[in-house]
Design an enzyme around this catalytic site. Structure first.
Site, PDB file in Angstrom:
ATOM      1  N   CYS A   1       0.936  -1.522  -0.039  1.00 38.28           N
ATOM      2  CA  CYS A   1      -0.030   0.032  -0.122  1.00 38.28           C
ATOM      3  C   CYS A   1       0.886   1.284   0.373  1.00 38.28           C
ATOM      4  CB  CYS A   1      -0.971   0.118   1.876  1.00 38.28           C
ATOM      5  SG  CYS A   1      -2.325  -1.294   1.410  1.00 38.28           S
TER       6      CYS A   1
ATOM      7  N   ASN B   1      -1.084   2.171   5.679  1.00 37.05           N
ATOM      8  CA  ASN B   1      -0.432   1.589   5.128  1.00 37.05           C
ATOM      9  C   ASN B   1      -0.121   0.721   6.138  1.00 37.05           C
ATOM     10  OD1 ASN B   1       1.665  -0.626   3.721  1.00 37.05           O
ATOM     11  ND2 ASN B   1       2.954   1.168   3.950  1.00 37.05           N
ATOM     12  N   GLY B   2      -0.027  -0.861   6.337  1.00 36.62           N
ATOM     13  CA  GLY B   2       0.361  -1.416   7.222  1.00 36.62           C
ATOM     14  C   GLY B   2      -1.063  -2.436   7.765  1.00 36.62           C
TER      15      GLY B   2
ATOM     16  N   TRP C   1      -3.074  -2.496  -1.216  1.00 35.78           N
ATOM     17  CA  TRP C   1      -2.511  -4.187  -2.242  1.00 35.78           C
ATOM     18  C   TRP C   1      -3.348  -5.149  -0.325  1.00 35.78           C
ATOM     19  CZ3 TRP C   1      -0.689  -7.971   0.447  1.00 35.78           C
ATOM     20  CH2 TRP C   1      -0.122  -9.674   0.197  1.00 35.78           C
TER      21      TRP C   1
ATOM     22  N   GLU D   1       6.769 -14.940 -11.466  1.00 31.64           N
ATOM     23  CA  GLU D   1       5.855 -13.974 -10.997  1.00 31.64           C
ATOM     24  C   GLU D   1       5.337 -12.778 -12.130  1.00 31.64           C
ATOM     25  OE1 GLU D   1       8.199 -10.786  -8.936  1.00 31.64           O
ATOM     26  OE2 GLU D   1       9.535 -11.503 -10.053  1.00 31.64           O
TER      27      GLU D   1
ATOM     28  N   LYS E   1       5.191  -4.409  -4.679  1.00 31.64           N
ATOM     29  CA  LYS E   1       7.194  -4.129  -5.349  1.00 31.64           C
ATOM     30  C   LYS E   1       7.611  -4.278  -3.623  1.00 31.64           C
ATOM     31  CE  LYS E   1      10.807  -2.955  -7.061  1.00 31.64           C
ATOM     32  NZ  LYS E   1      11.467  -3.951  -7.700  1.00 31.64           N
TER      33      LYS E   1
ATOM     34  N   GLU F   1      16.219 -17.788 -10.006  1.00 30.05           N
ATOM     35  CA  GLU F   1      15.812 -16.512  -9.735  1.00 30.05           C
ATOM     36  C   GLU F   1      15.552 -16.706 -11.078  1.00 30.05           C
ATOM     37  OE1 GLU F   1      15.364 -13.999  -8.949  1.00 30.05           O
ATOM     38  OE2 GLU F   1      15.767 -12.631 -10.646  1.00 30.05           O
TER      39      GLU F   1
ATOM     40  N   LYS G   1      11.845 -15.535 -11.673  1.00 35.21           N
ATOM     41  CA  LYS G   1      11.037 -14.104 -12.670  1.00 35.21           C
ATOM     42  C   LYS G   1      10.202 -14.769 -13.216  1.00 35.21           C
ATOM     43  CE  LYS G   1      12.744 -11.782 -11.827  1.00 35.21           C
ATOM     44  NZ  LYS G   1      13.317 -11.014 -10.176  1.00 35.21           N
TER      45      LYS G   1
ATOM     46  N   ARG H   1       3.491  -0.806  -4.842  1.00 31.21           N
ATOM     47  CA  ARG H   1       2.837  -1.392  -3.735  1.00 31.21           C
ATOM     48  C   ARG H   1       2.085  -1.853  -3.459  1.00 31.21           C
ATOM     49  NH1 ARG H   1       6.607   1.955  -0.075  1.00 31.21           N
ATOM     50  NH2 ARG H   1       5.407   1.069   1.912  1.00 31.21           N
TER      51      ARG H   1
ATOM     52  N   HIS I   1      15.325 -38.079  -9.047  1.00 30.01           N
ATOM     53  CA  HIS I   1      14.868 -38.267  -7.923  1.00 30.01           C
ATOM     54  C   HIS I   1      13.384 -37.241  -6.968  1.00 30.01           C
ATOM     55  CE1 HIS I   1      19.171 -39.205  -6.166  1.00 30.01           C
ATOM     56  NE2 HIS I   1      19.055 -38.152  -7.002  1.00 30.01           N
TER      57      HIS I   1
HETATM   58  O1  M6R Z   1      12.819  -5.485  -1.666  1.00 28.26           O
HETATM   59  P1  M6R Z   1      13.210  -6.885  -1.464  1.00 28.26           P
HETATM   60  O2  M6R Z   1      14.956  -6.799  -2.262  1.00 28.26           O
HETATM   61  O3  M6R Z   1      13.495  -7.505   0.227  1.00 28.26           O
HETATM   62  O4  M6R Z   1      12.418  -7.706  -1.451  1.00 28.26           O
HETATM   63  C1  M6R Z   1      12.048  -9.003  -1.876  1.00 28.26           C
HETATM   64  C2  M6R Z   1      11.436  -9.606  -3.017  1.00 28.26           C
HETATM   65  O5  M6R Z   1      10.280  -9.658  -2.195  1.00 28.26           O
HETATM   66  C3  M6R Z   1      11.480  -9.009  -3.805  1.00 28.26           C
HETATM   67  O6  M6R Z   1      12.891 -10.015  -4.263  1.00 28.26           O
HETATM   68  C4  M6R Z   1      11.219 -10.012  -5.085  1.00 28.26           C
HETATM   69  O7  M6R Z   1      10.634 -11.820  -5.121  1.00 28.26           O
HETATM   70  C5  M6R Z   1      10.628  -9.806  -6.597  1.00 28.26           C
HETATM   71  N1  M6R Z   1       9.394  -9.229  -7.143  1.00 28.26           N
HETATM   72  C6  M6R Z   1      11.307 -10.513  -7.494  1.00 28.26           C
HETATM   73  O8  M6R Z   1      11.635  -9.525  -8.830  1.00 28.26           O
END
Ligand code: M6R
Length: 600
Positions: free
Chosen positions: A2, A99-100, A73, A484, A595, A477, A481, A27, A500
């Site tokens: 948020c 926010n929170g 969010w 998501e 984010k 990673e 990517k 956010r 396995h």
């Molecule tokens: O701001 P941060 O690096 O702590 O965030 C961690 C994860 O939320 C962040 O890396 C998330 O996995 C990304 N959306 C991946 O692309």
């Protein structure tokens, strides 16, 4: 998650709030709203959906010099107009954005607000009703606001409007980020400086459990007991242009392209006049004192931490454990005698990581934060900070922050090795220069990655990535990517582990993408690819120059074997980008995500 924004000044606040919210959409973006206060009348507009929809709905004829806004969010209650902020007290006198997460909202409702009818399912409505309840008891808004804060448990950044006073916003924070932006004849409030850069670049920080009275001509920070706090303002070093897409269709593509520049910036920032590594001496000493390093992170930052472990163990001979922040909090391992905690976080606001930081600080252990946002919560609360210098990363999918994290970890590892008197033949700053050029060569070949993405991901339901050694970290990673932003179910596996169990999932046409950048595993990962090809998989090999075979799908330029994640990840980012693009997904704002993950 948020984002909140607030304005009090002389201009019409509508566009300032909406533009600010657009910058905060990273956010959270499932619903949004603004409240405008004109004389004693509050006009609230809310939508389920994005800020663009809110902009359309806001009445162009309503003008007001005071306002608050929110992009959401959802945590409590589905995304809907009723649950969107701002929320109002029963009488309509108070209007609030938050926010929170209020942890004790149902106890508060039962104890103080049992007779109050609620319009939403949110924890936030409890807060605004509680404020009205205490204002009635205390006979004073500030006293009632403070009293409410003493009852609430959890995280909050709050901005409150009182329709009987258009000369003041009431603001408070605990654990959630919030800044006050200072102007001439106006002041602003925002979850992130990016939201208000058009108005000002002068900010003052607010600390947890502080209340701020924001007026046109100044701000007054108070502790919960009413004592006044004096704090200097600072100038934010963010270029407003960095928060724009420019000619790019998406922030993600822009940020992928920025990676060579970011690596060069890191070389410059971490180099002294003699060409040696420049690092704060306190950090160097903290590294020397540590008998074990605990890296704490989430998501992509966790994947960068896995690569960092290799650097620190192989180069500096320091044992390292890498932990997912949300797991560490509830399942703390046995700690060594002199641990150093290294928090890796692009945003510096990740609640899971912060919760570990709070825990380990209580135990008296030192902490270093590696972040893209110096001044963020994790940066302020740790003992030391190493900045990433990557510039604002706005796409939800992290790209340039990952490569910046890996580069900074390499520099930290080499510096620690040197400080121990170890003689290394590896010169990270020179090697990173080679990496930057290799990255450029890769980002120049976008058509090729678009073609490969179409071939492998156009219609598939799932995909597997395999690697061994450090390539295994990169495929994790790569899979994150892809899933998501394209919603393809993807997993990154250790090549040798497939047989396995997971190999049972391979069917005719299942995409399996392998990375091979290390000489010692080149043959074995190719063996694993043969195993899945024999079972019908549609295989793709991304190898490194010098290790390639004619049949490989793509060959990346050679760089030092320790730094290969920095180049092998670029094709993975671009493949995910084009997969999402061709499946008509919202690349920069994938569903269900935000984010900055500020809830646990
Ligand atoms: O701001 P941060 O690096 O702590 O965030 C961690 C994860 O939320 C962040 O890396 C998330 O996995 C990304 N959306 C991946 O692309």
């Amino acid at each position: 998650m948020c984002g909140i924004v607030g304005y009090i000044g002389v201009d019409d606040s509508k566009d300032i709030l909406l533009t600010g919210l657009e910058k905060l959409e990273y956010r959270g973006y499932d619903s949004a709203g603004i409240a405008l206060l004109d004389e004693n009348e509050v006009y609230v507009t809310k939508v389920k959906g994005r800020i663009a929809a809110l902009r359309e709905k806001v009445d162009a004829n309503t003008a007001a010099t005071v306002g608050i806004g929110h992009t959401r969010w959802a945590t409590h209650g589905e995304p809907s107009e009723d649950n969107a902020h701002p929320h109002q007290s029963g009488s309509g006198r108070f209007t609030l954005v938050h926010n929170g997460v209020i942890e004790n909202y149902s106890e508060v409702r039962d104890q103080f607000l049992a007779d109050v009818p609620f319009k939403s399912e949110t924890d936030t409505e409890v807060v605004v009703q509680l404020i009205e309840y205490f204002v009635a008891q205390e006979g004073d808004v500030l006293a009632g606001f403070r009293e409410a804060l003493t009852v609430l448990k959890g995280s909050y950044a709050l901005a409150l409007i009182d329709n009987q006073n258009s000369d003041q916003l009431y603001v408070a924070k605990n654990k959630s980020p919030l800044l006050i932006g200072l102007g001439e004849g106006f002041n602003v409030v925002a979850s992130d400086a990016m939201a208000t850069l058009k108005e000002t670049n002068r900010y003052v920080e607010i600390e947890d459990k502080e209340v701020v009275l924001v007026r046109r001509e100044g701000v007054e920070i108070q502790k919960l007991d009413g004592s006044v706090v004096e704090r200097d303002a600072y100038v934010a070093e963010i270029d407003a242009a960095d928060t724009e897409k420019g000619t790019y269709p998406h922030f993600m593509l822009k940020e992928i392209d920025e990676q060579p520049v970011v690596i060069r910036k890191i070389i410059q920032e971490y180099q002294d006049n003699e060409g040696d590594i420049k690092l704060d001496n306190d950090i160097r000493q903290a590294m020397q004192r540590a008998d074990r390093i605990y890296i704490i992170a989430a998501g992509t930052s966790y994947h960068a931490g896995l690569v960092g472990k290799q650097f620190l163990e192989k180069l500096a001979n320091i044992p390292v454990e890498v932990h997912i922040a949300s797991e560490f909090s509830y399942n703390m391992p046995l700690l060594s005698e002199n641990p150093l905690f290294v928090f890796i976080s692009q945003s510096g606001e990740t609640a899971d990581s912060r919760s570990v930081l709070v825990q380990i600080k209580a135990l008296g252990h030192p902490a270093l934060t590696i972040t893209n946002v110096p001044g963020s919560t994790l940066s302020r609360e740790a003992d030391y900070t190493l900045p990433l210098h990557a510039g604002p990363e706005i796409a939800v999918a992290s790209t340039k922050a990952y490569t910046a994290q890996v580069a900074v970890l390499a520099i930290l590892a080499v510096d620690s090795a040197k400080a121990k008197g170890m003689d290394l033949s590896f010169h990270p700053l020179q090697e990173l220069g080679i990496v930057a050029s290799a990255m450029e060569a890769l980002t120049d070949q976008k058509e090729e990655f678009e073609r490969i993405a179409k071939e492998f991901f156009a219609t598939t339901r799932n995909a597997f990535y395999i690697g061994r050694g450090v390539d295994y970290y990169v495929v994790q990673e790569a899979a994150l990517k892809l899933k998501e932003i394209s919603y393809i179910q993807a997993e990154g596996f250790a090549g040798g582990e497939l047989k396995h169990g997971t190999i049972a999932l391979i069917e005719e046409g299942t995409p399996v993408i392998a990375i091979s950048t290390q000489e010692n595993i080149n043959l074995s990962i190719r063996g694993n690819i043969q195993e899945v090809a024999a079972r019908g998989a549609n295989t793709c090999i991304v190898s490194m120059k010098g290790l390639e075979k004619d049949s490989d799908t793509f060959v990346v330029p050679a760089v030092h074997e320790l730094l290969t994640p920095l180049v092998s990840v670029i094709p993975m980012q671009l493949l995910a980008y084009y997969a999402a693009l061709h499946r008509d997904c919202d690349v920069d704002k994938p569903r269900n995500l935000a984010k900055s993950v500020t809830v646990e």
